[in-house]
Scaffold this motif. Structure first.
Motif, PDB file in Angstrom:
ATOM      1  N   SER A 245       0.814  -1.203   0.000  1.00  0.00           N
ATOM      2  CA  SER A 245       0.000   0.000   0.000  1.00  0.00           C
ATOM      3  C   SER A 245       0.857   1.267   0.000  1.00  0.00           C
ATOM      4  CB  SER A 245      -0.924   0.008   1.219  1.00  0.00           C
ATOM      5  OG  SER A 245      -1.660   1.203   1.249  1.00  0.00           O
ATOM      6  N   GLN A 246       1.801   1.345   0.912  1.00  0.00           N
ATOM      7  CA  GLN A 246       2.539   2.591   1.116  1.00  0.00           C
ATOM      8  C   GLN A 246       3.595   2.857   0.042  1.00  0.00           C
ATOM      9  OE1 GLN A 246       1.941   2.484   5.978  1.00  0.00           O
ATOM     10  NE2 GLN A 246       4.005   2.623   5.194  1.00  0.00           N
TER      11      GLN A 246
ATOM     12  N   HIS B  61      -8.964   0.199   0.646  1.00  0.00           N
ATOM     13  CA  HIS B  61      -8.352   1.495   0.324  1.00  0.00           C
ATOM     14  C   HIS B  61      -9.303   2.418  -0.447  1.00  0.00           C
ATOM     15  CE1 HIS B  61      -5.087   4.283  -0.131  1.00  0.00           C
ATOM     16  NE2 HIS B  61      -5.238   4.293  -1.445  1.00  0.00           N
TER      17      HIS B  61
ATOM     18  N   MET C 186     -10.123   5.778   1.703  1.00  0.00           N
ATOM     19  CA  MET C 186     -10.180   6.961   0.834  1.00  0.00           C
ATOM     20  C   MET C 186     -11.604   7.533   0.839  1.00  0.00           C
ATOM     21  SD  MET C 186      -7.153   7.562  -0.284  1.00  0.00           S
ATOM     22  CE  MET C 186      -6.765   8.231  -1.884  1.00  0.00           C
ATOM     23  N   LEU C 187     -12.578   6.651   0.700  1.00  0.00           N
ATOM     24  CA  LEU C 187     -13.965   7.096   0.708  1.00  0.00           C
ATOM     25  C   LEU C 187     -14.346   7.643   2.082  1.00  0.00           C
ATOM     26  CD1 LEU C 187     -16.532   7.232  -1.060  1.00  0.00           C
ATOM     27  CD2 LEU C 187     -17.163   4.988  -0.170  1.00  0.00           C
TER      28      LEU C 187
ATOM     29  N   LEU D  59     -12.422   9.168   4.202  1.00  0.00           N
ATOM     30  CA  LEU D  59     -11.870  10.505   4.386  1.00  0.00           C
ATOM     31  C   LEU D  59     -12.520  11.536   3.455  1.00  0.00           C
ATOM     32  CD1 LEU D  59      -8.169   9.367   4.772  1.00  0.00           C
ATOM     33  CD2 LEU D  59      -9.471  10.558   6.534  1.00  0.00           C
ATOM     34  N   LYS D  60     -13.048  11.066   2.338  1.00  0.00           N
ATOM     35  CA  LYS D  60     -13.631  11.992   1.369  1.00  0.00           C
ATOM     36  C   LYS D  60     -15.123  12.255   1.651  1.00  0.00           C
ATOM     37  CE  LYS D  60     -13.942  12.702  -3.598  1.00  0.00           C
ATOM     38  NZ  LYS D  60     -13.780  12.088  -4.910  1.00  0.00           N
TER      39      LYS D  60
ATOM     40  N   ASP E  60      -2.254   0.132   6.262  1.00  0.00           N
ATOM     41  CA  ASP E  60      -1.550   1.365   5.925  1.00  0.00           C
ATOM     42  C   ASP E  60      -1.491   2.285   7.149  1.00  0.00           C
ATOM     43  OD1 ASP E  60      -1.182   4.130   4.923  1.00  0.00           O
ATOM     44  OD2 ASP E  60      -1.269   3.183   2.949  1.00  0.00           O
ATOM     45  N   ASP E  61      -0.288   2.568   7.632  1.00  0.00           N
ATOM     46  CA  ASP E  61      -0.148   3.380   8.843  1.00  0.00           C
ATOM     47  C   ASP E  61      -0.649   4.810   8.656  1.00  0.00           C
ATOM     48  OD1 ASP E  61       0.975   1.262  10.167  1.00  0.00           O
ATOM     49  OD2 ASP E  61       3.041   1.918   9.880  1.00  0.00           O
ATOM     50  N   PHE E  62      -0.495   5.334   7.453  1.00  0.00           N
ATOM     51  CA  PHE E  62      -0.878   6.739   7.231  1.00  0.00           C
ATOM     52  C   PHE E  62      -2.395   6.892   7.160  1.00  0.00           C
ATOM     53  CE2 PHE E  62       3.418   6.233   5.748  1.00  0.00           C
ATOM     54  CZ  PHE E  62       4.048   7.210   6.483  1.00  0.00           C
ATOM     55  N   GLN E  63      -3.023   5.988   6.435  1.00  0.00           N
ATOM     56  CA  GLN E  63      -4.490   6.034   6.366  1.00  0.00           C
ATOM     57  C   GLN E  63      -5.084   5.797   7.754  1.00  0.00           C
ATOM     58  OE1 GLN E  63      -4.662   7.584   3.512  1.00  0.00           O
ATOM     59  NE2 GLN E  63      -6.311   6.366   2.629  1.00  0.00           N
TER      60      GLN E  63
ATOM     61  N   SER F 256      -3.652   6.565  10.623  1.00  0.00           N
ATOM     62  CA  SER F 256      -3.444   7.758  11.453  1.00  0.00           C
ATOM     63  C   SER F 256      -4.395   8.863  11.059  1.00  0.00           C
ATOM     64  CB  SER F 256      -2.002   8.246  11.304  1.00  0.00           C
ATOM     65  OG  SER F 256      -1.122   7.228  11.673  1.00  0.00           O
ATOM     66  N   ARG F 257      -4.622   9.020   9.754  1.00  0.00           N
ATOM     67  CA  ARG F 257      -5.509  10.094   9.290  1.00  0.00           C
ATOM     68  C   ARG F 257      -6.911   9.937   9.875  1.00  0.00           C
ATOM     69  NH1 ARG F 257      -3.040   9.589   3.191  1.00  0.00           N
ATOM     70  NH2 ARG F 257      -1.472  11.199   3.431  1.00  0.00           N
TER      71      ARG F 257
ATOM     72  N   ILE G 278      -6.775  10.384  13.835  1.00  0.00           N
ATOM     73  CA  ILE G 278      -6.602  11.791  14.223  1.00  0.00           C
ATOM     74  C   ILE G 278      -7.901  12.565  13.988  1.00  0.00           C
ATOM     75  CG2 ILE G 278      -5.398  13.942  13.586  1.00  0.00           C
ATOM     76  CD1 ILE G 278      -2.843  12.198  13.263  1.00  0.00           C
TER      77      ILE G 278
ATOM     78  N   TRP H 274       7.884   7.159   1.844  1.00  0.00           N
ATOM     79  CA  TRP H 274       7.094   6.191   1.085  1.00  0.00           C
ATOM     80  C   TRP H 274       6.570   6.843  -0.200  1.00  0.00           C
ATOM     81  CZ3 TRP H 274       7.034   1.163   2.560  1.00  0.00           C
ATOM     82  CH2 TRP H 274       7.394   0.876   3.879  1.00  0.00           C
TER      83      TRP H 274
ATOM     84  N   ALA I  55       3.800   5.828  -2.375  1.00  0.00           N
ATOM     85  CA  ALA I  55       2.456   5.589  -2.927  1.00  0.00           C
ATOM     86  C   ALA I  55       1.760   6.929  -3.200  1.00  0.00           C
ATOM     87  CB  ALA I  55       1.633   4.758  -1.957  1.00  0.00           C
TER      88      ALA I  55
ATOM     89  N   HIS J 145      -0.948   8.254  -2.375  1.00  0.00           N
ATOM     90  CA  HIS J 145      -1.688   8.960  -1.318  1.00  0.00           C
ATOM     91  C   HIS J 145      -0.782   9.479  -0.199  1.00  0.00           C
ATOM     92  CE1 HIS J 145      -1.353   4.779   0.033  1.00  0.00           C
ATOM     93  NE2 HIS J 145      -1.502   5.222   1.259  1.00  0.00           N
ATOM     94  N   ILE J 146       0.537   9.372  -0.403  1.00  0.00           N
ATOM     95  CA  ILE J 146       1.463   9.817   0.644  1.00  0.00           C
ATOM     96  C   ILE J 146       2.380  10.908   0.077  1.00  0.00           C
ATOM     97  CG2 ILE J 146       3.371   9.104   2.152  1.00  0.00           C
ATOM     98  CD1 ILE J 146       2.105   6.268   2.109  1.00  0.00           C
TER      99      ILE J 146
ATOM    100  N   TRP K 280       6.178  13.078   9.245  1.00  0.00           N
ATOM    101  CA  TRP K 280       5.162  12.068   9.560  1.00  0.00           C
ATOM    102  C   TRP K 280       3.893  12.744  10.088  1.00  0.00           C
ATOM    103  CZ3 TRP K 280       1.962   8.458  11.471  1.00  0.00           C
ATOM    104  CH2 TRP K 280       2.140   7.155  11.037  1.00  0.00           C
TER     105      TRP K 280
ATOM    106  N   ALA L 161       0.207  12.630   8.311  1.00  0.00           N
ATOM    107  CA  ALA L 161      -0.883  11.987   9.049  1.00  0.00           C
ATOM    108  C   ALA L 161      -2.140  12.850   9.157  1.00  0.00           C
ATOM    109  CB  ALA L 161      -0.407  11.608  10.447  1.00  0.00           C
TER     110      ALA L 161
ATOM    111  N   PHE M 294      -5.936  13.142  -1.022  1.00  0.00           N
ATOM    112  CA  PHE M 294      -6.344  13.481  -2.391  1.00  0.00           C
ATOM    113  C   PHE M 294      -5.535  14.619  -2.992  1.00  0.00           C
ATOM    114  CE2 PHE M 294      -9.960  11.786  -0.055  1.00  0.00           C
ATOM    115  CZ  PHE M 294     -10.250  10.688  -0.832  1.00  0.00           C
TER     116      PHE M 294
END
Lengths: 537, 317
Positions: free
Chosen positions: A210-211, A221, A226-227, A229-230, A321-324, A326-327, A330, B289, B291, B293-294, B300, B304, B309
């Motif tokens: 993913s990352q 995803h 993604m959906l 967050l959107k 996915d760590d970023f998704q 965290s988003r 948060i 990274w 990808a 979306h990053i 970090w 985050a 998008f």
């Protein structure tokens, strides 16, 4: 390459092109108890169509979860291999992967290859011990790739260490699929005497895809985080739709209990922000409605949120996915902060529990670190307080409890839900094993929402098989379909899996088994209710 | 003074012992100094009040308002029990335990044997009589008997268990599949180490008095005449210590870290805590990274909270 018998498949075979590495044979699957014994009816994984096989890489086991399109050119193949390797080196870097580096490195470096974990894996056992589903198989492949292609071992060292995997497009595409044949229930990790976590290795593999490569199961995803967050929810539900459902729930509550309750939304300064999965509102609105009835009766100061993301507690990022992850976490915390609540309470969802209460604990800092807790101790407190008038005899039917892995084995919330059930359900019985040693429902790590191609069929036949066996065994003394019985599954994803599983196995018609949440059972026991809250028909 | 040949042997022994201490310490420090990671515990956690059934402090209403009662002694007790008896293997994989356990016990015994021989040698240097003679005091007699018991026990069990492990690995279909030449080499090598010790005891040095003298010579760097089998065993044992650091055997040491740092690590993050500082430090690192979306190159903490998008910037330009 000629098809190998499953006993002879080795890690080296993952990179050797062939039509299909493993064919799942219905007759070799784990046997099921009565009334499912002696029949092959529930043992066939649906086949892909020829055009699907041509378009996507399905040569692992003929099942598609990630559905990687076949490469158009050798350059495309090489690009995938190069990117995978660059992702792997980031996975082992302390800046890029601080989130899990320590346990990952340990799990890669110290597996004693004793295979003790195999017996703990419901997918491996249910599948009739398919080699590729062995918890150590994908971990060993990854270990070998790292050793051979990142550490650059000599020819002798590779022979001496048994690094026989060839890195090519086939290996990587199959590995991507293979990372979605494990529910990350971490039963294997719990069992490992050394402390190796093959579930974590699966998680980290998914992260590389993913990352770095932008490859993940679509439902997690694209139409997942993604959906979320959107649009505000992975279901696509917008705030206006949420408010409509809230109204509908209020009407339903009035109809059921004869009392008008106003469900609080966006109430600033409330004590509690309650977060449910949006899937509950759409598929099982009676569950959030039951929470509303209970919280109202208990006189709690609470609110729901109609903010984007705030009315959907899922966090699929936790699986890939760590970023998704965290988003989403948060965002949940920011909403709680804006509402000035004292605490966040997570409704009946295992992964939402684990994501927001435990894992996000080391992402949320400063004023975003708002106290967060499970709904289970709060429900127990309410039940014990006497504020609800309960008559357990209204739940006088067989009930068993499913332990969501994320809430129980991975969080240690084990006892409150049991104590509640013992108070309100006279025919409550445990599954074997249960508590922290439970088996996954088979829909963990996102499987329950992955509905494309033939994956749902694999999920019912293979990954959910052990749970079905447990459930049927728990009800063996009353297995007749004339006796209505319930699995109490205090988790939205698990309920989704039970819905599909019970449908696939005709468990309603054959055994009278249904599923429900914990709050639904509590409300069903309320003396004030004239009609049953549950469908007992 | 030692002859050059003996001197080489003595220095080799000293260096190999120092090496293993340094190598294990390095591994341990490397693991301990790895960045703080996200919580990833698995229950049961022994230090928790509900450890019997796997419960955690998260079962308590408003847990953050309660004083945490964490019984670290229970963690340590569990680890010691596991190191001594391999309780997890015993519970989960009894067949494997039946050879693995004696095999590991033989490692404990052979290491302990060498430690007691070394103590005996020190005793000799300080004038202690390490023997069964009536002139020897209780300490000298104890050093003599303990070393003798550990040595004989370790060598015999080690020989048998190494063969057992080899047979297990070569015949059990599950174990065989994940075997590699290094594993087989290890079993044969360990067998050689134990066998060489057994030969020393059975044929040349039934009281290990010569072995003690050899250790005394290592400590004082004085010359000594040794039988070839004794030299072979001393060298093999030193090589064994060095070789262990290249194998997965370091899990003896690192397992301790992983159990405390991950499996049982349920320490909640609190505002203003040291843990929070460590997390914030990590959140300040740049993300690489790639990808779509990053946002590569951002911190970090920035990635985050950003929208997945937004158009990806090319940081290399």
């Amino acid at each position: 390459m000629k098809q190998k018998t499953e006993e002879k498949i080795t890690t080296a075979d993952l990179g050797k092109p062939c039509e299909q590495l493993v064919n799942i044979n219905g007759r070799s699957l784990m046997a099921l108890p009565p009334p499912y014994d002696g029949t092959d009816k529930y043992s066939t994984v649906a086949q892909l169509k020829e055009d699907q096989k041509k378009r996507y890489e399905a040569s692992l086991d003929g099942v598609l979860a990630v559905s990687i399109p076949k490469p158009a050119s050798p350059a495309e193949e090489k690009a995938l291999v190069d990117k995978f390797l660059s992702g792997l080196s980031k996975l082992l870097d302390k800046s890029d992967n601080w989130t899990f580096l320590q346990p990952l490195k340990f799990s890669l470096d110290y597996c004693a290859r004793c295979q003790t974990c195999n017996e703990a894996c419901p997918i491996f056992i249910s599948s009739g011990r398919q080699e590729i589903y062995r918890p150590t198989y994908r971990a060993e492949v990854l270990r070998q790739i790292i050793d051979k292609y990142l550490h650059g071992q000599s020819k002798f060292s590779n022979w001496f260490l048994g690094n026989n995997v060839e890195l090519n497009w086939t290996t990587i595409a199959r590995l991507a699929e293979l990372s979605y044949r494990c529910t990350i229930c971490r039963r294997c990790a719990q069992t490992c005497p050394v402390g190796i976590d093959n579930g974590l290795i699966t998680h980290e593999l998914r992260k590389v895809f993913s990352q770095e490569l932008g490859i993940a199961a679509k439902e997690l995803h694209e139409s997942g985080t993604m959906l979320h967050l959107k649009a505000g929810s992975s279901t696509g539900m917008k705030p206006s739709a949420f408010l409509d459902i809230k109204k509908f729930m209020e009407e339903e509550i009035e109809e059921k209990i004869g009392k008008k309750i106003e469900i609080p939304v966006d109430k600033k300064g409330a004590d509690i922000l309650l977060i449910h999965n949006a899937g509950e509102y759409l598929s099982w609105p009676e569950n959030p409605a039951a929470f509303a009835i209970i919280f109202d009766a208990a006189g709690l100061s609470w609110t729901l949120s109609s903010e984007l993301v705030g009315y959907d507690g899922v966090n699929y990022g936790v699986w890939y996915d760590d970023f998704q992850f965290s988003r989403v976490a948060i965002k949940h915390a920011q909403i709680a902060k804006e509402l000035k609540v004292n605490r966040i309470v997570v409704g009946e969802c295992g992964h939402a529990h684990k994501a927001l209460i435990v894992i996000a604990d080391r992402v949320l800092t400063g004023d975003l670190n708002i106290p967060r807790e499970s709904c289970m101790p709060l429900l127990e407190e309410i039940v014990n307080s006497g504020k609800l008038k309960l008559n357990p005899m209204k739940n006088n039917f067989p009930v068993t409890l499913h332990d969501p892995c994320n809430m129980v084995r991975l969080m240690g919330v084990v006892a409150p839900q049991r104590r509640i059930l013992r108070k309100i359900a006279p025919q409550f019985r445990e599954m074997t094993p249960h508590g922290v040693e439970n088996y996954c429902c088979g829909g963990g790590s996102g499987f329950a929402i992955m509905q494309s191609l033939n994956f749902p069929s694999w999920r019912s036949v293979i990954s959910g098989r052990m749970k079905l066996k447990q459930v049927v065994n728990a009800f063996q003394d009353c297995i007749s379909p004339d006796i209505k019985k319930f699995i109490c599954a205090p988790c939205s994803n698990c309920k989704g899996q039970f819905r599909d599983l019970l449908n696939y196995y005709d468990a309603g018609a054959k055994c009278g088994i249904d599923y429900t949440g914990l709050v639904d059972l509590i409300v069903n026991a309320m003396v004030d209710l004239k009609e049953p809250f549950l469908d007992l028909g | 003074m030692s002859t050059p040949a003996v001197m080489v042997l003595q220095i080799f022994i000293i260096v190999s012992y120092l090496y293993i201490v340094c190598a294990y310490s390095y591994r341990l420090i490397k693991y301990i100094r790895m960045p703080v990671h996200l919580r990833w515990e698995i229950y049961p956690v022994p230090h928790e009040k509900g450890s019997k059934y796997g419960g955690s402090y998260l079962e308590e209403l408003e847990w953050w308002k309660k004083t945490r009662t964490k019984n670290t002694a229970k963690d340590i007790f569990y680890i010691i029990k596991d190191y001594l008896f391999f309780i997890q293997y015993y519970a989960r994989n009894r067949k494997y335990w039946s050879t693995l356990y004696p095999w590991h016990i033989s490692f404990y015994l052979i290491v302990a044997f060498h430690v007691f021989v070394a103590f005996g040698a020190l005793g000799l240097i300080f004038g202690l009589d390490v023997s069964t003679a009536s002139s020897a005091n209780a300490g000298g007699q104890a050093l003599y008997y303990i070393a003798l018991g550990l040595g004989i026990g370790g060598f015999i069990i080690g020989c048998l268990a190494s063969i057992g492990m080899l047979i297990n690995r070569a015949t059990d279909p599950d174990l065989k599949k994940f075997a590699n030449p290094r594993l087989y080499f290890s079993y044969v090598f360990y067998f050689a180490v134990f066998l060489s010790g057994l030969v020393v005891w059975a044929v040349y040095d039934p009281t290990f008095a010569d072995y003690r003298e050899f250790y005394k010579s290592v400590a004082t760097l004085h010359n000594i005449n040794l039988a070839a089998p004794l030299i072979i065993h001393a060298v093999l044992f030193a090589l064994f210590l060095v070789y262990m650091t290249f194998t997965k055997a370091s899990h003896y040491v690192t397992k301790f870290v992983i159990f405390f740092a991950t499996r049982w690590n349920d320490i909640p993050n609190t505002r203003g805590s040291k843990l929070e500082q460590r997390i914030q430090e990590r959140l300040g690192h740049a993300v690489n990274w790639s990808a779509p979306h990053i946002q590569t190159g951002e911190k970090w903490s920035e990635v985050a909270v950003e929208s997945p998008f937004i158009e990806k910037k090319d940081k290399k330009k």
